[in-house]
Design an enzyme around this catalytic site. Structure first.
Site, PDB file in Angstrom:
ATOM      1  N   LYS A 162      -5.731   8.924  -5.215  1.00  0.00           N
ATOM      2  CA  LYS A 162      -4.313   8.569  -5.048  1.00  0.00           C
ATOM      3  C   LYS A 162      -3.605   8.634  -6.397  1.00  0.00           C
ATOM      4  O   LYS A 162      -4.162   8.178  -7.410  1.00  0.00           O
ATOM      5  CB  LYS A 162      -4.212   7.169  -4.424  1.00  0.00           C
ATOM      6  CG  LYS A 162      -2.803   6.768  -3.995  1.00  0.00           C
ATOM      7  CD  LYS A 162      -2.817   5.449  -3.216  1.00  0.00           C
ATOM      8  CE  LYS A 162      -1.423   4.996  -2.832  1.00  0.00           C
ATOM      9  NZ  LYS A 162      -1.428   3.745  -2.030  1.00  0.00           N
ATOM     10  N   SER A 197       0.996   3.554   2.402  1.00  0.00           N
ATOM     11  CA  SER A 197       1.478   4.461   1.385  1.00  0.00           C
ATOM     12  C   SER A 197       0.451   5.500   0.934  1.00  0.00           C
ATOM     13  O   SER A 197       0.830   6.465   0.291  1.00  0.00           O
ATOM     14  CB  SER A 197       1.910   3.658   0.156  1.00  0.00           C
ATOM     15  OG  SER A 197       0.791   3.015  -0.426  1.00  0.00           O
ATOM     16  N   SER A 213      -1.899  -0.230   3.126  1.00  0.00           N
ATOM     17  CA  SER A 213      -1.735   1.177   2.758  1.00  0.00           C
ATOM     18  C   SER A 213      -2.983   2.042   2.798  1.00  0.00           C
ATOM     19  O   SER A 213      -2.892   3.255   2.653  1.00  0.00           O
ATOM     20  CB  SER A 213      -1.107   1.283   1.377  1.00  0.00           C
ATOM     21  OG  SER A 213       0.269   1.126   1.500  1.00  0.00           O
TER      22      SER A 213
HETATM   23  N1  GLN Z   1       3.758  -0.951   3.849  1.00  0.00           N
HETATM   24  C1  GLN Z   1       3.609  -2.038   2.936  1.00  0.00           C
HETATM   25  C2  GLN Z   1       4.729  -2.004   1.910  1.00  0.00           C
HETATM   26  O1  GLN Z   1       5.515  -1.115   1.963  1.00  0.00           O
HETATM   27  C3  GLN Z   1       2.270  -1.987   2.274  1.00  0.00           C
HETATM   28  C4  GLN Z   1       2.170  -0.993   1.194  1.00  0.00           C
HETATM   29  C5  GLN Z   1       0.842  -0.969   0.527  1.00  0.00           C
HETATM   30  O2  GLN Z   1      -0.141  -1.472   1.065  1.00  0.00           O
HETATM   31  N2  GLN Z   1       0.811  -0.408  -0.665  1.00  0.00           N
HETATM   32  O3  GLN Z   1       4.802  -2.857   1.074  1.00  0.00           O
END
Ligand code: GLN
Length: 492
Positions: A82, A157, A181
């Site tokens: 990532k 994400s 995410s």
């Molecule tokens: N969807 C969640 C957010 O936007 C979690 C994102 C994540 O786990 N990095 O904060």
């Protein structure tokens, strides 16, 4: 096996082919680059490729094989990283304009461990800017498409990390999970995704979003691969003050253990209301499979789940507003052209460098932390967080592993939620609590809906109980027999 088929398989088959000298590590890495060349223009999983590094690692692996030297279990197995995790001398952008030209000055601890294990990192994967999002539509560079259906989001994400593995543009990948995410994209892309216990994996070298929630973890095609990758990346690290002083474990050890006597608790609040009918059926079917495997099923109630999104969006944004203060045009990355004075430089750099969602989070978080509101929002959220953890502590007195869907529905259409942040935030309802409580949680693919999109089941266990969690996941995987990545190869 033909190399085109081999790239759709798990590390186990690929390792066997390497050891049998049917294919060399260099050939394997090249086959993945060929695949990326033909498919990634459409999928958008990678921000950048790290070919020199991957080739050098593959050559070292081949040399070891030639000399019959000991080979760590994932040596030579192509991995996608990532793009919020540092790999020295290569770009790390967090999919943000503000870091577009940033070159990592050092390796993250996980990256160092990948290197020690001769795992070729083949590229850096796209994400929602600074890991803020659930659909990967917030990247400053390009969206990621779901390999199962290119009109659908891959989840976020870590959308690039999931799409890369699902499209067989990498065998395994690493994502980061602050509120889901890793698990949400794994669920939307039909993969295994594991968020470890908070502190199990070092955060050193991961670009911070919300430091009390962030964890790095594997996204893979099989539960065994997730266990193998966790073996590589976990362990105490003095460079991360929240790293746990754990004794090393082999997470593959208990995978095949009998489930007799294991108590699986389905979470009432997440398994009954507001689910897509096919998701509800898949949950019921999984419960039946566990019963047949000898597990005992109990009902668990986590009444405070209804507050979790509100709690998360206060704590995560508060921490983000503080963490992202460092991007000021002085120390890292982008700086506005021709500012009038220092203040103007800060303001314009941040206005031009950050995208809308990141700005929204910074404003929400700054508001929640400001004097006068701190007690009303931030302190309350922390108090509720403690109570949510207490709910889990009670639940784990009655059950070893908790079961729920990972998301109430399957992947949605690109563009369908991006104008409505609240409905986007609601996709995290089942995943967020694990981060608030610090417990390990994972997604296991359990089937397809009528539109042929993957359905994911979430399993959660108490802190440091990854072995138990992986055991429950392995048995479910064995019963479901989901594996259909070859099909995607034909589609994209
Ligand atoms: N969807 C969640 C957010 O936007 C979690 C994102 C994540 O786990 N990095 O904060």
């Amino acid at each position: 096996m033909d190399i085109k088929e081999l790239i759709t398989k798990s590390s186990k088959e690929q390792r066997q082919a390497l050891l049998n000298k049917e294919v060399s590590a260099v050939e394997l890495v090249n086959a993945f680059y060929d695949r990326i060349e033909t498919t990634d223009k459409e999928i958008g999983a990678y921000n950048s490729l790290t070919k020199d590094f991957a080739m050098e690692t593959a050559k070292k692996t081949d040399e070891k094989i030639r000399n019959n030297e000991h080979l760590s279990p994932l040596a030579g197995i192509p991995l996608a990283l990532k793009d919020n995790i540092n790999l020295k001398s290569y770009p790390t952008t967090a999919s943000s304009k503000i870091l577009e030209n940033f070159i990592s000055p050092y390796d993250a601890t996980v990256t160092k461990k990948l290197k020690e294990n001769l795992i070729p990192i083949i590229g850096k994967t796209n994400l929602d800017e600074f890991a803020m999002g659930s659909s990967n539509e917030n990247s400053a560079f390009k969206i990621v498409r779901n390999p199962w259906n290119k009109n659908k989001v891959p989840g976020g994400s870590s959308g690039g990390s999931a799409a890369a593995v699902a499209a067989s543009e990498a065998t395994v990948s690493l994502g980061s999970d602050t509120g889901g995410s890793i698990r949400l994209p794994a669920s939307y892309c039909g993969l295994v995704g594991l968020k470890p216990t908070y502190g199990r994996v070092s955060r050193y070298g991961l670009i911070a979003f919300a430091s009390s929630l962030d964890q790095i973890g594997p996204i893979t095609k099989t539960v065994e691969d997730a266990a193998l990758l966790l073996n590589v990346i976990s362990g105490h690290d003095e460079k991360d003050s929240t790293s746990l002083n754990q004794t090393p474990e082999d997470f593959t050890q208990d995978l095949k253990k009998d489930l007799k006597g294991l108590k699986i608790g389905y979470i009432k609040e997440l398994c009954t209301e507001g689910l897509a009918p096919e998701v509800e059926n898949a949950v019921k079917k999984s419960i039946e499979l566990y019963k047949s495997a000898g597990a005992e099923i109990v009902e668990i109630s986590l009444p405070l789940i209804k507050y979790s999104i509100a709690v998360y969006y206060v704590i995560a944004t508060a921490e983000a507003s503080s963490n992202l203060a460092r991007f000021d045009g002085v120390k890292y990355g982008y700086r506005t052209k021709n500012p009038e004075n220092l203040y103007d430089m800060y303001v314009k750099t941040r206005a031009e460098g950050f995208g809308d969602e990141v700005k929204r989070r910074i404003m929400l978080g700054t508001y929640a932390l400001s004097s006068g509101y701190y007690d009303a929002y931030y302190k309350k959220a922390q108090q509720l967080r403690r109570l949510i953890k207490q709910d889990f502590d009670n639940a784990f007195k009655k059950a070893d592993v908790l079961l729920s869907p990972t998301c109430p529905h399957t992947a949605f259409d690109i563009g369908s939620k991006i104008e409505d942040p609240l409905s986007m935030y609601l996709t995290d309802i089942a995943t967020i609590t694990a981060n608030l409580a610090g417990i390990p949680a994972m997604n296991v693919p359990v089937g397809l809906d009528n539109a042929n999109m993957p359905i994911g089941l979430q399993l959660q266990a108490d802190c440091l109980q990854e072995s138990k969690l992986l055991n429950a996941a392995y048995k479910l995987e064995e019963a479901v027999q989901f594996n259909q990545y070859g099909k995607i190869l034909q589609q994209v």
